[in-house]
Design a protein around this motif. Structure first.
Motif, mmCIF file in Angstrom:
data_model
loop_
_atom_site.group_PDB
_atom_site.id
_atom_site.type_symbol
_atom_site.label_atom_id
_atom_site.label_comp_id
_atom_site.label_asym_id
_atom_site.label_seq_id
_atom_site.Cartn_x
_atom_site.Cartn_y
_atom_site.Cartn_z
ATOM 1 N N LEU A 1 -71.759 -41.806 21.427
ATOM 2 C CA LEU A 1 -70.418 -41.267 21.590
ATOM 3 C C LEU A 1 -70.047 -41.250 23.068
ATOM 4 N N GLN B 1 -67.391 -40.050 25.733
ATOM 5 C CA GLN B 1 -66.458 -38.941 25.671
ATOM 6 C C GLN B 1 -66.172 -38.344 27.045
ATOM 7 N N CYS C 1 -62.167 -35.196 21.924
ATOM 8 C CA CYS C 1 -63.596 -35.515 21.818
ATOM 9 C C CYS C 1 -64.345 -34.424 21.063
ATOM 10 N N ALA D 1 -64.116 -35.334 17.491
ATOM 11 C CA ALA D 1 -65.098 -36.354 17.105
ATOM 12 C C ALA D 1 -66.498 -35.776 17.028
ATOM 13 N N SER E 1 -60.187 -40.308 17.569
ATOM 14 C CA SER E 1 -60.792 -39.318 16.673
ATOM 15 C C SER E 1 -60.384 -39.517 15.218
ATOM 16 N N ILE F 1 -62.387 -42.436 13.923
ATOM 17 C CA ILE F 1 -63.803 -42.071 13.797
ATOM 18 C C ILE F 1 -64.042 -41.319 12.502
#
Length: 243
Positions: free
Chosen positions: A4, A6, A13, A16, A63, A66
């Protein structure tokens, strides 16, 4: 292992991260900083924004995307409701929350945060290496100007963003007065989005001392005025029960 990319401080983030944790998936975090992040993200995806997840050569950016990918790939602990009508409601809430909470809060927050260099650095730098911190400190004036330009940050826009944010919170208060969840009868991507995108106001990971060091006075005042609202109480419950 999933990776990830971020900004540690970003509420998008956090959305996510929450989705990955909810799926109980192990992942490696790569913390980036604004401005310098483009060196990395430009090699991975068409846009410069984070979060970005890389898994077995596949790149997923944003996001919302994801969560789509996680639900398509790991069926357990779904964040998208199985009922198509409720799934549509959850996605509609998610998109609305991104625009009316995520974007407006970010614009208003950074208008105030970027005015105080020491507090801005205290907020932005945790979780990054000493080299990243050194480079960012030196480049801060230039990066601050670019952040303001990229997010259209100025006093009139910040006032408008605050009005939109408060209107959004009014709507959420009204919705949550009669239901426990935004879409259907269970926790979904809509509730996760609401809680994660309000994380800068909830600031549940920060101690009182850390808040005073990292958050400008207008943010602290607004946060204090909102804590008794139904939506912020619901955010607290979602963090307690699902995070």
């Amino acid at each position: 292992m999933l990776k990830l990319y971020q900004f540690r401080f970003s509420h998008f983030c956090e959305k996510a991260r929450w989705a990955l944790d909810y799926k109980t998936l192990p992942y490696q975090v790569v913390n980036l900083l604004p401005g310098f992040h483009v060196r990395v993200t430009s090699k991975l995806a068409p846009a410069s924004s984070v979060p970005i997840v890389v898994a077995a050569g596949r790149v997923i950016q944003g996001s919302n995307a994801i969560i789509d990918w996680l639900d398509d790939t790991w069926a357990p602990q779904p964040l998208t409701p199985g009922d198509q009508v409720v799934a549509t409601q959850a996605r509609e809430w998610e998109h609305w929350l991104v625009e009316e909470v995520g974007v407006t809060l970010r614009q208003w927050f950074y208008h105030h945060a970027l005015q105080e260099r020491d507090k801005a650095l205290a907020f932005l730098l945790p979780g990054t290496s000493w080299l990243q911190q050194l480079q960012f400190r030196l480049a801060f004036p230039v990066i601050r100007d670019r952040m303001r330009q990229f997010m259209h940050i100025n006093a009139p826009n910040a006032r408008q963003a605050e009005r939109r944010l408060l209107q959004a919170l009014d709507r959420l208060d009204a919705e949550l007065a009669t239901r426990a969840f935004l879409a259907g009868d269970g926790f979904s991507r809509a509730d996760l989005s609401m809680a994660a995108l309000l994380a800068p106001l909830w600031a549940q990971e920060l101690t009182a001392e850390e808040m005073s060091q990292r958050l400008p006075e207008p943010v602290l005042r607004l946060r204090e005025s909102l804590l008794a609202r139904p939506v912020l109480r619901r955010v607290a419950a979602l963090y307690r029960d699902y995070r």
